[in-house]
Design an enzyme around this catalytic site. Structure first.
Site, PDB file in Angstrom:
ATOM      1  CE1 TYR A 108      22.725 -43.293  49.888  1.00  0.00           C
ATOM      2  CE2 TYR A 108      24.494 -44.672  50.422  1.00  0.00           C
ATOM      3  CZ  TYR A 108      23.091 -44.441  49.743  1.00  0.00           C
ATOM      4  OH  TYR A 108      22.467 -45.532  49.393  1.00  0.00           O
ATOM      5  CG  ASP A 170      28.312 -53.145  46.531  1.00  0.00           C
ATOM      6  OD1 ASP A 170      28.123 -53.914  45.830  1.00  0.00           O
ATOM      7  OD2 ASP A 170      27.433 -52.424  46.886  1.00  0.00           O
ATOM      8  CG  HIS A 422      29.094 -42.607  43.548  1.00  0.00           C
ATOM      9  ND1 HIS A 422      30.432 -42.548  44.084  1.00  0.00           N
ATOM     10  CD2 HIS A 422      28.488 -43.315  44.333  1.00  0.00           C
ATOM     11  CE1 HIS A 422      30.188 -43.141  45.210  1.00  0.00           C
ATOM     12  NE2 HIS A 422      28.928 -43.771  45.406  1.00  0.00           N
ATOM     13  CE1 TYR A 503      19.755 -47.552  50.569  1.00  0.00           C
ATOM     14  CE2 TYR A 503      19.816 -48.352  52.999  1.00  0.00           C
ATOM     15  CZ  TYR A 503      20.404 -47.920  51.972  1.00  0.00           C
ATOM     16  OH  TYR A 503      21.780 -48.208  51.632  1.00  0.00           O
ATOM     17  NE  ARG A 504      23.596 -45.049  53.939  1.00  0.00           N
ATOM     18  CZ  ARG A 504      24.645 -45.726  54.000  1.00  0.00           C
ATOM     19  NH1 ARG A 504      24.500 -46.719  53.580  1.00  0.00           N
ATOM     20  NH2 ARG A 504      25.738 -45.427  54.355  1.00  0.00           N
TER      21      ARG A 504
END
Ligand code: ADP
Length: 560
Positions: A108, A170, A422, A503-504
């Site tokens: 993010y 995670d 990622h 959502y984000r």
């Protein structure tokens, strides 16, 4: 204090000069000490680092150029008073500050600021204490620098873990506070971190300190607490028991936002349920997703499924166990036949459902019967407990995660391709088979058009699923990075056209996503801008976060 330092940071915020920066950073250094300030003056300081050794200069999983989002300096306040003082100094020259807690924020944007040249406020370096664990009330109070792993260690070291469990995502290295304010999720019954927070302490953009909910009601003064600075005063005794208090409920203003800097957070902990069993249900065919999701909906709604279970695509599990080259010599996306072969090889399904049962034997047995019976209608499903699986199985990792024990195994899927990095694409879906299939189909198709394998998971909330598409790419392959940018931008539009929103998100597409939340002439964004400009007229806190820009920035065309 000696000679004025002359710094030349690589990046400066708009309209601020080197002189402005030097004057400002000198005052900050005098406040917090040189050991708590790092100015980014050389390319050598811009290293991607690693999960275990994160850097705070930029996004290690850069989808643009490595230094596209770059800090001018990293500053670590020593206490709440420092935060307030820095905020007040920043206001004098409208200097943007980007608060982080731990700064991992993988997928993010890492610790990077949206506006290059911002000062990254490293809230976690010095403010890293578990301030309280209350057994009777089953909650904790943490500072920004407490990671999931730290909290777990604290519970174990203080013989509390047999009484109170926590929730982890995670990976165990993120900030409990940072993740909750970003509305991240984990996988126990307490998986919705924002839902489980209770009581916040926040430095506002004008430097004022606020406690929310019942925290706004003072704890009665006692001789030993008289004269304490507000941040050291005990909280109201119900501050971490009842989240709403009285009047407008404003906690949401401090999540995924740029309205303040969070300094303390209360979080509910889960009483040890008195028994635990994790399980895996393998679904052999790609299209089984549809039926499985329709089976899951009523079970999750009535809480026969007690935790946040996940429906993982075969390649997510495969990628934790090996890189792409270990399964195939292909560089293009793998075919259905490849996926079937890999599933067979790993003793898994095309989709794999990971859940857990909580409580004493009798309760677990009754729930397990219910879950099993419901899934048995899918031809070819198989049921496993951890001991039925290989030593290195994903179920053995999820076994820990679903009881709140931090792990790092899931880091491995990032290495699916060489120089793996990622980006997450995270739309919300209904818990409905048809919706899930449609959303999966669209995202898979676009991943393949970008030349990438679809890797993803559905995490099942109470009434919706966070569909987490893990876009894994080679960060040294510039062509591939361009495709990744195309992919996420296209997916955002595709999904919005189907009524799905994220959502984000990553820094680079916050504006685009906010642009899709545009019902009734973007009244939602407009309201956020009004609040932003009212409480932060100089636009100093995280300008651009979540697509909310203070007036001075939006006028000069900052949107990406
Ligand atoms: P992680 O827990 O993954 O290391 P970070 O600490 O990087 O995550 O936090 C993720 C994001 O959450 C930050 O980029 C920032 O937008 C927000 N955030 C984190 N900590 C705070 C804080 N103390 N106050 C306000 N916002 C915060």
């Amino acid at each position: 204090s000696g000679q004025p330092l002359k710094f030349k940071p690589l990046a400066l915020p708009p309209k601020l000069t080197n002189g402005d920066f030097n004057e400002f950073i000198q005052e900050v250094i005098e406040l917090v000490g040189t050991e708590n300030v790092e100015v980014i003056t050389s390319k050598d300081q811009i290293e991607d680092g690693s999960y275990m050794n994160p850097r705070h200069t930029h996004d290690p999983h850069h989808i643009m150029e490595q230094d596209y989002f770059l800090a001018s300096a990293i500053v670590a306040p020593r206490n709440v008073a420092d935060v307030q003082a820095i905020v007040r100094l920043a206001n004098k020259i409208s200097f943007p500050l980007w608060p982080i807690s731990i700064g991992r924020n993988y997928g993010y944007g890492g610790a990077a600021p949206r506006v290059s040249g911002s000062i990254v406020m490293d809230m976690g370096k010095n403010l890293n204490r578990v301030l309280d664990v209350n057994e009777e009330g089953a909650y904790c109070l943490v500072e920004p620098g407490v990671t999931f792993h730290n909290l777990y260690d604290y519970l174990v070291a203080n013989n509390l873990w047999d009484k109170l469990w926590m929730d982890v995502p995670d990976l165990g290295g993120g900030s409990v506070l940072g993740n909750a304010v970003e509305r991240g999720v984990g996988y126990t019954p307490y998986g919705d971190h924002w839902m489980m927070h209770c009581g916040m302490e926040v430095v506002l953009p004008n430097g004022e300190l606020i406690r929310t909910g019942m925290g706004a009601l003072p704890d009665p003064e006692r001789p030993e607490t008289m004269g304490l600075r507000p941040e050291y005063q005990p909280w109201n005794k119900t501050a971490h028991l009842f989240p709403y208090g009285f009047g407008p409920y404003i906690d949401g203003l401090f999540s995924q936002s740029n309205m303040g800097i969070v300094t303390k957070l209360g979080m509910w902990l889960m009483p040890n349920p008195g028994g635990y069993q994790s399980y895996l249900i393998t679904l052999p065919k790609e299209e089984d997703l549809k039926q499985a999701v329709d089976i899951i909906r009523p079970l999750r709604l009535n809480m026969a499924l007690q935790n946040v279970p996940t429906i993982r695509h075969i390649l997510l599990d495969a990628a934790v166990l090996g890189d792409k080259a270990s399964y195939s010599s292909k560089t293009e996306p793998l075919s259905d036949e490849d996926l079937d072969r890999i599933a067979k090889q790993l003793n898994l399904g095309r989709w794999n459902f990971y859940g857990a049962l909580y409580g004493p034997d009798r309760i677990r047995n009754a729930l397990w019967e219910t879950v099993k019976e419901a899934f048995l209608v899918i031809p070819g499903v198989k049921f496993y407990f951890p001991e039925d699986t290989a030593e290195n199985s994903i179920l053995r990792v999820r076994h820990k995660t679903m009881q709140g024990i931090p792990t790092y195994d899931e880091l491995k899927w990032i290495d699916w391709v060489p120089n793996g990095a990622h980006l997450f694409f995270s739309p919300i879906a209904k818990v409905a088979g048809e919706d899930a299939m449609l959303q999966y189909g669209i995202t898979k198709q676009r991943c393949q058009e970008a030349g990438l394998d679809f890797i993803g998971t559905f995490t099942v909330g109470m009434r919706e699923m966070h569909h987490i598409v893990c876009i894994v790419f080679n960060k040294k392959d510039l062509q591939q990075k361009k495709k990744v940018q195309w992919l996420i931008r296209t997916l955002i539009d595709d999904c919005a056209a189907n009524g799905w929103g994220e959502y984000r998100t990553h820094l680079a597409v916050m504006d685009q996503i906010m642009g899709t939340y545009n019902w009734n002439n973007s009244s939602f964004l407009k309201f956020n801008e009004v609040i932003k400009n009212a409480i932060d007229p100089n636009g100093i806190i995280a300008p651009g976060k979540s697509g909310v820009w203070p007036t001075k920035y939006s006028q000069v065309g900052w949107k990406l």
